[in-house]
Design a protein around this motif. Structure first.
Motif, PDB file in Angstrom:
ATOM      1  N   UNK A 203      17.822 -51.502  40.390  1.00 57.57           N
ATOM      2  CA  UNK A 203      18.944 -51.941  41.227  1.00 57.57           C
ATOM      3  C   UNK A 203      18.693 -53.367  41.714  1.00 57.57           C
TER       4      UNK A 203
ATOM      5  N   UNK B 295      11.282 -47.766  40.454  1.00 61.19           N
ATOM      6  CA  UNK B 295      11.561 -49.202  40.560  1.00 61.19           C
ATOM      7  C   UNK B 295      10.934 -49.783  41.818  1.00 61.19           C
TER       8      UNK B 295
ATOM      9  N   UNK C 244      11.911 -53.211  51.270  1.00 63.62           N
ATOM     10  CA  UNK C 244      12.804 -52.070  51.501  1.00 63.62           C
ATOM     11  C   UNK C 244      14.260 -52.519  51.516  1.00 63.62           C
TER      12      UNK C 244
ATOM     13  N   UNK D 111      16.093 -53.005  48.207  1.00 64.94           N
ATOM     14  CA  UNK D 111      16.483 -51.841  47.403  1.00 64.94           C
ATOM     15  C   UNK D 111      15.467 -51.381  46.373  1.00 64.94           C
TER      16      UNK D 111
ATOM     17  N   UNK E  46      10.931 -45.724  59.513  1.00 62.12           N
ATOM     18  CA  UNK E  46      11.983 -45.823  58.499  1.00 62.12           C
ATOM     19  C   UNK E  46      11.527 -46.604  57.269  1.00 62.12           C
ATOM     20  N   UNK E  47      10.361 -47.243  57.339  1.00 64.74           N
ATOM     21  CA  UNK E  47       9.910 -48.048  56.198  1.00 64.74           C
ATOM     22  C   UNK E  47       9.437 -47.149  55.067  1.00 64.74           C
ATOM     23  N   UNK E  48       9.432 -47.705  53.859  1.00 66.41           N
ATOM     24  CA  UNK E  48       9.032 -46.896  52.697  1.00 66.41           C
ATOM     25  C   UNK E  48       7.582 -46.454  52.842  1.00 66.41           C
ATOM     26  N   UNK E  49       6.739 -47.346  53.327  1.00 66.09           N
ATOM     27  CA  UNK E  49       5.329 -46.954  53.466  1.00 66.09           C
ATOM     28  C   UNK E  49       5.171 -45.927  54.586  1.00 66.09           C
TER      29      UNK E  49
ATOM     30  N   UNK F 193       6.124 -42.576  53.284  1.00 68.34           N
ATOM     31  CA  UNK F 193       5.057 -42.078  52.414  1.00 68.34           C
ATOM     32  C   UNK F 193       3.859 -41.634  53.242  1.00 68.34           C
ATOM     33  N   UNK F 194       3.644 -42.326  54.350  1.00 72.12           N
ATOM     34  CA  UNK F 194       2.548 -41.970  55.245  1.00 72.12           C
ATOM     35  C   UNK F 194       2.721 -40.527  55.735  1.00 72.12           C
TER      36      UNK F 194
ATOM     37  N   UNK G 126      12.874 -39.242  49.978  1.00 72.96           N
ATOM     38  CA  UNK G 126      12.249 -40.319  49.202  1.00 72.96           C
ATOM     39  C   UNK G 126      12.675 -40.247  47.739  1.00 72.96           C
TER      40      UNK G 126
ATOM     41  N   UNK H  91      14.519 -43.140  45.790  1.00 75.46           N
ATOM     42  CA  UNK H  91      13.900 -43.725  44.601  1.00 75.46           C
ATOM     43  C   UNK H  91      14.807 -43.653  43.388  1.00 75.46           C
TER      44      UNK H  91
ATOM     45  N   UNK I 109      17.975 -43.828  43.545  1.00 74.62           N
ATOM     46  CA  UNK I 109      19.012 -44.842  43.748  1.00 74.62           C
ATOM     47  C   UNK I 109      18.515 -46.235  43.380  1.00 74.62           C
ATOM     48  N   UNK I 110      17.188 -46.413  43.369  1.00 69.58           N
ATOM     49  CA  UNK I 110      16.630 -47.734  43.039  1.00 69.58           C
ATOM     50  C   UNK I 110      16.788 -48.048  41.556  1.00 69.58           C
ATOM     51  N   UNK I 111      17.135 -47.044  40.756  1.00 70.24           N
ATOM     52  CA  UNK I 111      17.402 -47.309  39.340  1.00 70.24           C
ATOM     53  C   UNK I 111      18.710 -46.641  38.944  1.00 70.24           C
TER      54      UNK I 111
END
Lengths: 249, 639, 226
Positions: A105, A172, A207, A210, C6-9, C12-13, C78, C82, C84-86
Motif C-alpha cells: 500500500x 509489507x 505506522x 501504512x 496504538x503503535x505497531x511495536x 506487538x509488545x 494486527x 497487516x 490492509x498493508x498489501x
C-alpha cells in the motif's frame, strides 16, 4: 535460450493493470536480467509496441533502484543479490518468468514495474539523521568508537533503500529499513544523543505511512540484497520500548 | 580571453581561502529566508550543498531525476575519501595533498582551487563522522586509514568497499533533515530541461516531471548545478546508466563555458564487455592490482583456457614494459598497455577485448583466506556477474570510461561564466587537471558542497537581497518552456525506426574508438564527421514510443542522447585542439620514444574553455593560462 | 506512552507479553497433566483439585482468560491491519525461504482456538459447571472431583478424541516454534548471538510442551484403546 515472460503492465497509477505475456528468443545466459529486459524493450519498440517500464541505474547493487519481484522473490532467485547482478544463467531454457512490481500500500505502482518509494524518503525525513549543521562538527577522533560498534553500524548502514524487505514481507512491513537506520545511529556515540526521539518519530511515521507490523518471519532478511539481519529489528524494538517508557512526550 | 577571470584571490597560496572568506560579503539571517536557491543533483556535492544552504536559512529547492536523492551515482564510489589529517604520522599535510593532486593531474589544474580542496578535506571527515557515517575504526576507536593509488602517505578514510555510499548517505540524511524541517523542497523524478537566464543572470530552471510528464518552471535567485560527470558518453562505462551530461550542455548552450571536455579518465580494471546487449561495465577496485598479475597469451588466438596456458606462454606485459612499477603503474598507463595488447590481437575472452588479472600466485602464497579478507566482496561481485570464481580462474578485465575531469568552467567561486549559475563536484572542471587521483572525487565533491559553495553562493546572493524572486510568467521562462516542449515533441514526431539506445551505442563506439584511451588527429577528424552523420540520422530516424504526458523512459533517453551527441563533438574538438598528451588525454602524435605521454608545457599549459557559438557551429576557444608558482612542473615516469 | 499502545511495536509488545504469559501457563498445565501418566490417578486428582480450589489460582484464572483474549484480539487486529498493508497480492506467492509456521501464525492460532473451545467443553466446563463424580482418598473426610476419571473416560472411550488432542498438540508445536523465539525478538531481547540460542531453546520448549501434551492421549490410546 528462449524464455517466456509474464510481466505486469499498468499504464499509470490510476489505471488497472494486467499481466502481459511475451516470448523472447536468443537470450544469452551471460546477459544480466536487466539486459534481457532491455533487449525485450528494443524488440517491442521496433514492433511498434509499448516497452516495459522498470527502474535501474547503477547495475552494481548499490543504488537500490531495481524493484522487480521475479518468480515469487524480490530480486529473483539467489540470496544477497540485487536484480541488476542476476544473470540469465539463473534460469532454464524455456522457463516462464513472472515479473511483478513491489506490492505494498505504501509503494503504489506508478507504471508497469515502477513503484513510488517516496515513503522511505519520508521515513528518513522523520528522523533518519543526526541533527548537526555543517560547521558544527567536533574533531572526528574526539568521539572514539569501538571497532565492533563501527563495524556493526556499517552493517546496518549498508542498506540501499531498495524496498525488497517490504516487498518480501507478507505484512509489507518496513521494520528492517527503519531498524537499520535506527540501529546504525544508535550504535554510534554521536547518534545516541537523539536516539530515543529518532526511534519514536521514525516508528510513528512508519505506522502513519501504512506499512504493516513485523511478525518476525525473517523474509526481509532472507531477501535483503545487502544481507541486513533482523537482529537490528530486535534492537529497534528495544530502542523503541525503552524510549516509550522513558522519553517525555 | 577577456571574459575569463578566474577571480583567484591575492596573497600566498596557503592564505588565499582564509583571507578570502574573511572578506566575503555576507547575507544576514533574516534576509536569507527571502532568498531562493535551486540545487540540481543530489550526489556528494549537491546533497551537502543543498543541506548546508538550508541550514543557513535559505529556501532551497532540490531536483534529481532518480526516485530518491539517495540514488545519485556517488553512491557507487568504492575505495575511499582522502583527507590530509596526518593521522598516520607519516608526514602528510595540506601542501602534500595539494602537490599530489597537482602532479597526479599532470599539471593541468588551477593551483588555488586544488589547494583549497586539500585545505577543507579534514573538515569533511569531521562533518561526515558527526553525521553518523560509519568510517572504519581501529580497535582503539580512532579512525582507520588505507593507502591509495600513487601516493606515499596513508590518507584515505573508508567504509569497507562502500565509502561512496556511506559518504553520500551522510549528505542525504542532512538533506532529509532539512526536508523534514521544511527548509528544503525536494523534487525527485524531475529531469532538468533548461536553465533560465534573465538579464544575464541564472534565475531558474525548466524541468519535466517524469511521472506526469508536466513541464514545470522553477524560479530562484541562484542555481547550483551538481549534476555529475558525463562518462556515459561512451555508452559503456562504470557510471550508472542514467548518468548524463544534459544539464552541463544546457548551461553550455546558454553561455556557460565548458572546461577541458576531453579530459576523461579511463579506469583499467573493469569487468569487460560480455555481450552486445551489455548496458554497463562494472568497476573492480584498483586495489586488486596489488596482488593480481596482468597477462595475455604470448601467441595470438591462443584458445586454451587460462589455467591450461603454461607460464612460458604468458606475457606479463606490464611487468615487461614497466619493470619498476610493474602491475602498479597509474591508471592511464595500465589502460593503454592493455588496449595495445588487445588491438594487436592478443586479447582474451569471447570478444578478444580483455586481459587476465591473475591471483594464482597470491592465493598460493597467502592462502585463500587472506585474499578473501582483502578482496572478498569484489571477488563475490565478479563471480555474480561472470559466473567464474577468481580464486580458481584468472579474472578478465578491460578498461572502461570512468570519471570526467572536464566539466563546466568555473572561477574560484565555483561560478560559471553565467552569473548566478554555479557548478560543483564532478560537474565542474576545476580540481583534477588532466587526471584524477583515487579517492579524491568524493573529497572534492563533498568539499564543494559542505564548505565552499555555501560561502561563495552567499557572497553572490549578498548583492541580490533586494531582488524579488522572478515571476515564472516572465517571457524568459515562457520561452524556455516552449522550446523545451518543442524539443520533446520533435523527438516524438520523428517516428523513424531506431531506438535512442541504439544511437547511444553507436555514439559510444565512435567515442571509444577515436576519443577514448588513445587519440590522433586523423581519428578525431574522422570522428567529427561520424558524429555529424549520426546526428543527422538521429534527428531523422529516431523512434520514440508513447507520449510526453506519462512516464516515458524512451523519451528521457532520447533527450540525454541528443545532448551526448553535441557533447561528443565538443569533446572531439577539444581533443583535436590539444596536440599534447597529458594525463588521461593521450595524443599519439605526442609521445616519448618509449611510447609514454609527452606534455608540451610551453604551448598547452592552459585550461581550454569553450564558448557555444550556435547549433552545429564550432565553439570558440578561450584559454585560461595556468600559473604554477608553488610547484615545480615535472615529467612523470614509471619505467 | 499513549502512542505506545496504538503503535505497531506497542501492539506487538502485547502479543509478546501475553504470549510469554501463556507459555508459562502451558508449563504449569503440562506439569499437572503429566501426573495423569503415573499411578491410579490420585496424584492427578489431588493436584487438579488443589489448582481449582487454591485462592491464588482463583485470582490467576481470570488473568489467564484475559491473556488468551488479549492475545487473540491483538492477533486479529494486527493480522487485519497487516493484510490492509498489501491491497493487491502477488501472482506468484512468496517463495522466500522462511518457516511455514512464521507465515501462518494466525491460522495456527485459529486452529488452536478451535481446539481450545473443544478442550474447555470437554473438561473445564464440566468441572466448573457440570457434574463430576466425587472421590475420596482419606476415607471420606474430603471429597474431590474425580477429574482423572473424566479424562481417562474421554480418552478411553473415543479414540478420535485422542487423535484430535494429538493434532491439537501438533498445531501448538508449530505455533510455539515461531512464537517462543518471536516473543523475545519483539521485546528486544535478541541479538545476533542470542537469536540462534533462543531458536534452539524455543524448539526444545515446543517439543517438550507439545510432546508432553500429545503423550497423554497417546498413553491412553495405546494402553486402553489399541
Amino acid at each position: 535460450m528462449k524464455i517466456k515472460l509474464n510481466i505486469w503492465k499498468q499504464a499509470n497509477a490510476k489505471a488497472k493493470g494486467k499481466f502481459e505475456k511475451y516470448e523472447l528468443d536468443g537470450v544469452d545466459e551471460e546477459m544480466s536480467f536487466l539486459e534481457m529486459l532491455d533487449s525485450l524493450n528494443e524488440k517491442l519498440i521496433k514492433e511498434g509496441k509499448e516497452p516495459v517500464a522498470y527502474e535501474h541505474d547503477c547495475h552494481e547493487a548499490i543504488c537500490g533502484s531495481c524493484s522487480l519481484y521475479i518468480n515469487g522473490r524480490p530480486h529473483g532467485p539467489g540470496d544477497v543479490i540485487a536484480t541488476c547482478q542476476m544473470h540469465m544463467r539463473s534460469f532454464k531454457d524455456g522457463e516462464t518468468i513472472t515479473v511483478e512490481p513491489w506490492r505494498a500500500k505504501s509503494f503504489p505502482v506508478l507504471k508497469d514495474l515502477i513503484v513510488d518509494r517516496d515513503a522511505f524518503d519520508k521515513l528518513m525525513a522523520a528522523g533518519g539523521f543526526i541533527s548537526i549543521d555543517a560547521g558544527q562538527a567536533p574533531d572526528a577522533n574526539a568521539n572514539l568508537v569501538s571497532k565492533i560498534d563501527a563495524d556493526k553500524a556499517f552493517d546496518a548502514a549498508a542498506c540501499i533503500g531498495c524496498g525488497a524487505c517490504v516487498a518480501a514481507c507478507k505484512n509489507s512491513s518496513a521494520m528492517l529499513f527503519v531498524s537499520a537506520k535506527v540501529s546504525q545511529l544508535a550504535l554510534l556515540p554521536q547518534g545516541k544523543i537523539e536516539a530515543k526521539r529518532r526511534a519514536l518519530n521514525m516508528v510513528a511515521k512508519m505506522d502513519e505511512l501504512g506499512f504493516g507490523s513485523c511478525t518476525n518471519t525473517g523474509a526481509c532478511e532472507a531477501e535483503c540484497p545487502k544481507g541486513i539481519g533482523i537482529d537490528f529489528i530486535a534492537k529497534l524494538n528495544r530502542e523503541y520500548l525503552c524510549a516509550s517508557f522513558t522519553e517525555a512526550e | 580571453m577577456s571574459k575569463l577571470d578566474a577571480k583567484i584571490p591575492e596573497g600566498p597560496l596557503a592564505e588565499k581561502w582564509t583571507k578570502y572568506k574573511a572578506s566575503m560579503k555576507l547575507v544576514s539571517p533574516n534576509n536569507r529566508k527571502k532568498l531562493d536557491i535551486i540545487v540540481v543533483g543530489t550526489g556528494i556535492a549537491g546533497a551537502p550543498a543543498a543541506a548546508s544552504l538550508a541550514e543557513m536559512g535559505y529556501n532551497v529547492k532540490v531536483f534529481c531525476f532518480q526516485d530518491s536523492a539517495r540514488r545519485a551515482h556517488s553512491v557507487a564510489a568504492q575505495g575511499g575519501i582522502n583527507a590530509s589529517r596526518n593521522n598516520k604520522n607519516d608526514g602528510d599535510s595540506v601542501y602534500r595533498l595539494f602537490y599530489d593532486m597537482i602532479k597526479g593531474g599532470d599539471f593541468r589544474a588551477r593551483e588555488a582551487n586544488v589547494y583549497r580542496a586539500a585545505e577543507v578535506s579534514s573538515n569533511i571527515i569531521d562533518q561526515l563522522t558527526a553525521q553518523g557515517v560509519p568510517f572504519a575504526r581501529e580497535y582503539g576507536g580512532t579512525l582507520a586509514n588505507r593507502t591509495f593509488g600513487g601516493v606515499q602517505v596513508s590518507r584515505t578514510f573508508y567504509a569497507q568497499g562502500q565509502t561512496g555510499q556511506q559518504v553520500l548517505l551522510g549528505g542525504y540524511s542532512a538533506l532529509k533533515r532539512q526536508v523534514g524541517l521544511g527548509k528544503v523542497k525536494m523534487f525527485s523524478r524531475r529531469q532538468m530541461l533548461d536553465v533560465v537566464i534573465i538579464d544575464g543572470k541564472a534565475r531558474g530552471i525548466i524541468t519535466r516531471n517524469l511521472v506526469s510528464g508536466e513541464i514545470e518552471r522553477h524560479a530562484a535567485h541562484a542555481v547550483v548545478l551538481a549534476t555529475g560527470g558525463y562518462g556515459t558518453i561512451y555508452y559503456l562505462s562504470t557510471l550508472a546508466v542514467q548518468s548524463n551530461g544534459s544539464a552541463a550542455m544546457q548551461a553550455f548552450r546558454k553561455g556557460a563555458f565548458f572546461g577541458n571536455p576531453s579530459f576523461i579518465q579511463i579506469h583499467p580494471t573493469c569487468i569487460p564487455v560480455l555481450n552486445e546487449y551489455q548496458s554497463k561495465l562494472t568497476l573492480m577496485s584498483e586495489s586488486l592490482r596489488n596482488d593480481g598479475r596482468i597477462w595475455v597469451p604470448k601467441s595470438k588466438d591462443d584458445k586454451r583456457k587460462p589455467n591450461d596456458i603454461p607460464e612460458e606462454d604468458r606475457d606479463y606485459f606490464l611487468e615487461r614494459r614497466y619493470p619498476a612499477f610493474g602491475n602498479l603503474v597509474p591508471r592511464d598507463v595500465a589502460s593503454r598497455a592493455a588496449k595495445e595488447r588487445c588491438d594487436n590481437g592478443f586479447g582474451v575472452g569471447k570478444t578478444g577485448l580483455a586481459v587476465y588479472l591473475d591471483f594464482s600466485v597470491a592465493v598460493g602464497k597467502q592462502g585463500e583466506k587472506v585474499i578473501n579478507g582483502k578482496y572478498g566482496n569484489l571477488f563475490d561481485m565478479y563471480e555474480k556477474i561472470t559466473g567464474e570464481s577468481p580464486y580458481k580462474t584468472p579474472m578478465m578485465i578491460y578498461p572502461a570510461g570512468h570519471y570526467t575531469m572536464g566539466g563546466l568552467w568555473v572561477d574560484y567561486n565555483l561560478q560559471t561564466t553565467i552569473p548566478g549559475l554555479f557548478a560543483i563536484g564532478e560537474a565542474n572542471f576545476s580540481d583534477h587537471g588532466a587526471n584524477r587521483l583515487g579517492a579524491s572525487s568524493l573529497m572534492q565533491g563533498a568539499g564543494d558542497g559542505y564548505f565552499i559553495a555555501p560561502y561563495t553562493v552567499s557572497n553572490y546572493l549578498a548583492d541580490e537581497i533586494s531582488t524579488k524572486l522572478p515571476s515564472t510568467d516572465s517571457p524568459e521562462f515562457v520561452e524556455a518552456e516552449n522550446s523545451a516542449k518543442a524539443l520533446l515533441d520533435k523527438f516524438l514526431s520523428i517516428n523513424g525506426t531506431q531506438t535512442a539506445t541504439s544511437f547511444h551505442k553507436r555514439l559510444g563506439n565512435i567515442m571509444w574508438n577515436f576519443a577514448g584511451m588513445q587519440r590522433n588527429e586523423e581519428g578525431l577528424k574522422k570522428a567529427l564527421g561520424m558524429i555529424a552523420d549520426l546526428k543527422k540520422e538521429f534527428w531523422s530516424d529516431l523512434k520514440i514510443p508513447g507520449k510526453t504526458e506519462e512516464i516515458n523512459q524512451e523519451l528521457e533517453k532520447a533527450s540525454r542522447v541528443a545532448d551526448f551527441i553535441d557533447l561528443a563533438s565538443l569533446i572531439v574538438t577539444d581533443a583535436l585542439n590539444r596536440k599534447e598528451s597529458c594525463g588521461a588525454h593521450f595524443r599519439e602524435e605526442s609521445m616519448t620514444e618509449g611510447g609514454e605521454a609527452l606534455r608540451i608545457d610551453d604551448q598547452y599549459s592552459f585550461v581550454a574553455a569553450w564558448e557555444y557559438q550556435g547549433e552545429d557551429k564550432e565553439p570558440k576557444l578561450h584559454k585560461e593560462e595556468l600559473k604554477f608558482e608553488n610547484v615545480e612542473v615535472k615529467v612523470r615516469s614509471y619505467k | 506512552m499513549t502512542k505506545f499502545f496504538t503503535s505497531s511495536i506497542g501492539q506487538k509488545f502485547f502479543m509478546s507479553i501475553t504470549g510469554l504469559f501463556l507459555m508459562m501457563f502451558l508449563v504449569v498445565h503440562l506439569t499437572i497433566n503429566s501426573l495423569l501418566l503415573f499411578g491410579d490417578g490420585s496424584l492427578f486428582n489431588i493436584a487438579a483439585n488443589f489448582m481449582s480450589s487454591n485462592i491464588i489460582m482463583k485470582v490467576i484464572e481470570p488473568i489467564l482468560a484475559l491473556g488468551f483474549i488479549l492475545h487473540i484480539l491483538y492477533a486479529s487486529y494486527i493480522t487485519l491491519k497487516n493484510r490492509m498493508a498489501r491491497p493487491q497480492n502477488y501472482l506468484v506467492a512468496g517463495k522466500t525461504n522462511v518457516s511455514w509456521a512464521s507465515k501462518n501464525m494466525y491460522i495456527l492460532g485459529g486452529l488452536i482456538f478451535i481446539f481450545l473451545v473443544i478442550h474447555l467443553a470437554n473438561f473445564f466446563w464440566k468441572v466448573k459447571f457440570g457434574t463430576v463424580a466425587a472421590i475420596s482418598y482419606d476415607g471420606g473426610e474430603t471429597e474431590l472431583h474425580d477429574v482423572y476419571a473424566l479424562v481417562a473416560g474421554l480418552f478411553k472411550g473415543w479414540w478420535w478424541y485422542d487423535v484430535l488432542y494429538i493434532i491439537g498438540a501438533i498445531f501448538l508445536f508449530l505455533h510455539l516454534t515461531h512464537g517462543f523465539w518471536s516473543a523475545f525478538q519483539t521485546i528486544g531481547w535478541d541479538n545476533n548471538k542470542w537469536m540462534s540460542r533462543l531458536k534452539v531453546i524455543g524448539y526444545i520448549y515446543s517439543i517438550i510442551i507439545a510432546g508432553g501434551f500429545a503423550l497423554i492421549p497417546l498413553f491412553f490410546l495405546i494402553k486402553y484403546v489399541v
